[in-house]
Every structure is written in C-alpha cells, then in structure tokens.
Scaffold this motif. Structure first.
Motif, PDB file in Angstrom:
ATOM      1  N   UNK A  20       0.853  -1.303   0.134  1.00  0.00           N
ATOM      2  CA  UNK A  20      -0.057   0.045  -0.078  1.00  0.00           C
ATOM      3  C   UNK A  20       0.901   1.178  -0.177  1.00  0.00           C
ATOM      4  N   UNK A  21       2.185   1.197   0.485  1.00  0.00           N
ATOM      5  CA  UNK A  21       3.025   2.320   0.553  1.00  0.00           C
ATOM      6  C   UNK A  21       3.125   3.019  -0.847  1.00  0.00           C
ATOM      7  N   UNK A  22       3.153   2.121  -1.832  1.00  0.00           N
ATOM      8  CA  UNK A  22       3.394   2.698  -2.875  1.00  0.00           C
ATOM      9  C   UNK A  22       2.356   3.517  -3.754  1.00  0.00           C
ATOM     10  N   UNK A  23       1.358   3.545  -3.415  1.00  0.00           N
ATOM     11  CA  UNK A  23      -0.101   4.482  -3.652  1.00  0.00           C
ATOM     12  C   UNK A  23      -0.123   5.635  -2.761  1.00  0.00           C
ATOM     13  N   UNK A  24       0.915   5.871  -1.661  1.00  0.00           N
ATOM     14  CA  UNK A  24       0.665   7.093  -0.823  1.00  0.00           C
ATOM     15  C   UNK A  24       1.082   8.289  -1.731  1.00  0.00           C
ATOM     16  N   UNK A  25       0.442   9.410  -1.255  1.00  0.00           N
ATOM     17  CA  UNK A  25       0.701  10.457  -2.165  1.00  0.00           C
ATOM     18  C   UNK A  25       2.188  11.042  -2.167  1.00  0.00           C
ATOM     19  N   UNK A  26       2.872  10.744  -0.943  1.00  0.00           N
ATOM     20  CA  UNK A  26       4.328  11.418  -0.733  1.00  0.00           C
ATOM     21  C   UNK A  26       5.042  10.527  -1.786  1.00  0.00           C
ATOM     22  N   UNK A  27       4.739   9.425  -2.224  1.00  0.00           N
ATOM     23  CA  UNK A  27       5.550   8.980  -3.359  1.00  0.00           C
ATOM     24  C   UNK A  27       5.152   9.003  -4.816  1.00  0.00           C
ATOM     25  N   UNK A  28       4.350  10.053  -5.090  1.00  0.00           N
ATOM     26  CA  UNK A  28       3.796  10.374  -6.481  1.00  0.00           C
ATOM     27  C   UNK A  28       5.037  10.797  -7.043  1.00  0.00           C
ATOM     28  N   UNK A  29       4.797  10.842  -8.566  1.00  0.00           N
ATOM     29  CA  UNK A  29       6.056  11.231  -9.285  1.00  0.00           C
ATOM     30  C   UNK A  29       6.289  13.038  -9.005  1.00  0.00           C
ATOM     31  N   UNK A  30       5.080  13.582  -9.107  1.00  0.00           N
ATOM     32  CA  UNK A  30       5.107  14.948  -8.910  1.00  0.00           C
ATOM     33  C   UNK A  30       5.972  15.346  -7.548  1.00  0.00           C
ATOM     34  N   UNK A  31       5.415  14.962  -6.369  1.00  0.00           N
ATOM     35  CA  UNK A  31       6.213  15.076  -5.247  1.00  0.00           C
ATOM     36  C   UNK A  31       7.772  14.600  -5.020  1.00  0.00           C
ATOM     37  N   UNK A  32       7.967  13.715  -5.938  1.00  0.00           N
ATOM     38  CA  UNK A  32       9.452  13.287  -6.200  1.00  0.00           C
ATOM     39  C   UNK A  32      10.178  14.338  -6.742  1.00  0.00           C
ATOM     40  N   UNK A  33       9.717  14.750  -8.023  1.00  0.00           N
ATOM     41  CA  UNK A  33      10.414  15.666  -8.859  1.00  0.00           C
ATOM     42  C   UNK A  33      10.526  17.049  -8.010  1.00  0.00           C
ATOM     43  N   UNK A  34       9.426  17.348  -7.274  1.00  0.00           N
ATOM     44  CA  UNK A  34       9.442  18.646  -6.414  1.00  0.00           C
ATOM     45  C   UNK A  34      10.608  18.648  -5.325  1.00  0.00           C
ATOM     46  N   UNK A  35      10.897  17.599  -4.972  1.00  0.00           N
ATOM     47  CA  UNK A  35      12.030  17.457  -3.848  1.00  0.00           C
ATOM     48  C   UNK A  35      13.347  17.014  -4.134  1.00  0.00           C
ATOM     49  N   UNK A  36      13.415  16.690  -5.669  1.00  0.00           N
ATOM     50  CA  UNK A  36      14.659  16.319  -6.297  1.00  0.00           C
ATOM     51  C   UNK A  36      15.754  17.379  -6.443  1.00  0.00           C
ATOM     52  N   UNK A  37      15.242  18.456  -6.587  1.00  0.00           N
ATOM     53  CA  UNK A  37      16.381  19.513  -6.280  1.00  0.00           C
ATOM     54  C   UNK A  37      15.935  20.636  -5.445  1.00  0.00           C
ATOM     55  N   UNK A  38      16.183  20.384  -4.162  1.00  0.00           N
ATOM     56  CA  UNK A  38      15.829  21.405  -3.056  1.00  0.00           C
ATOM     57  C   UNK A  38      16.535  22.551  -3.164  1.00  0.00           C
ATOM     58  N   UNK A  39      15.926  23.499  -3.074  1.00  0.00           N
ATOM     59  CA  UNK A  39      16.663  24.991  -3.222  1.00  0.00           C
ATOM     60  C   UNK A  39      16.925  25.592  -4.814  1.00  0.00           C
ATOM     61  N   UNK A  40      16.236  24.850  -5.529  1.00  0.00           N
ATOM     62  CA  UNK A  40      16.648  25.079  -7.111  1.00  0.00           C
ATOM     63  C   UNK A  40      15.943  26.379  -7.393  1.00  0.00           C
ATOM     64  N   UNK A  41      14.623  26.281  -7.029  1.00  0.00           N
ATOM     65  CA  UNK A  41      13.865  27.654  -7.158  1.00  0.00           C
ATOM     66  C   UNK A  41      14.633  29.057  -6.391  1.00  0.00           C
TER      67      UNK A  41
END
Length: 66
Positions: A20-41
């Motif tokens: 079930x953890x695979x379907x959790x919103x924390x592991x969504x692709x959008x969330x992963x891409x947003x936190x891939x480059x912290x401080x980039x913005x």
C-alpha cells in the motif's frame, strides 16, 4: 441469516498491506520531482536578480566612465 458472498480472490491479496505504501501521495511522481532539487527555485531567483542588476544597473555606471 445467510452469509454475504465472499469477494473474489483478486481482492484478497495477502500482500496488499505491504504494497500500500507505493500508492501513498508522498511517493507520487510530482512530489518526487519537486523534492529532487531542493533550493533550485531560490537559486534561479537569486541568479536572475544578479544578472538583471549586473546588466541594467552596473552597465549604466560603466558607460559613463569610458
């Protein structure tokens, strides 16, 4: 009273809880891409500000000195 019909074997997955953890919103692709480059913005805004100040304000000062 009769027992309700049991669901098909498709819904009785013994690994459903562990998977079930695979379907959790924390592991969504959008969330992963947003936190891939912290401080980039922040870095993009800082660099853009630096370039604008360098080209607009400091270039006017250098034109009068020549």
């Amino acid at each position: 009273m009769a027992n309700p019909p049991s669901p098909p074997s498709l819904f009785r997955d013994p690994w459903a809880k562990k998977d079930a953890w695979r379907k959790h919103p924390v592991f969504a692709k959008r969330a992963m891409l947003g936190s891939m480059f912290p401080g980039f913005g922040v870095a993009v805004v800082a660099f853009t500000t630096y370039v604008l100040v360098d080209n607009l304000i400091l270039s006017k000062d250098n034109e009068h000195k020549h």
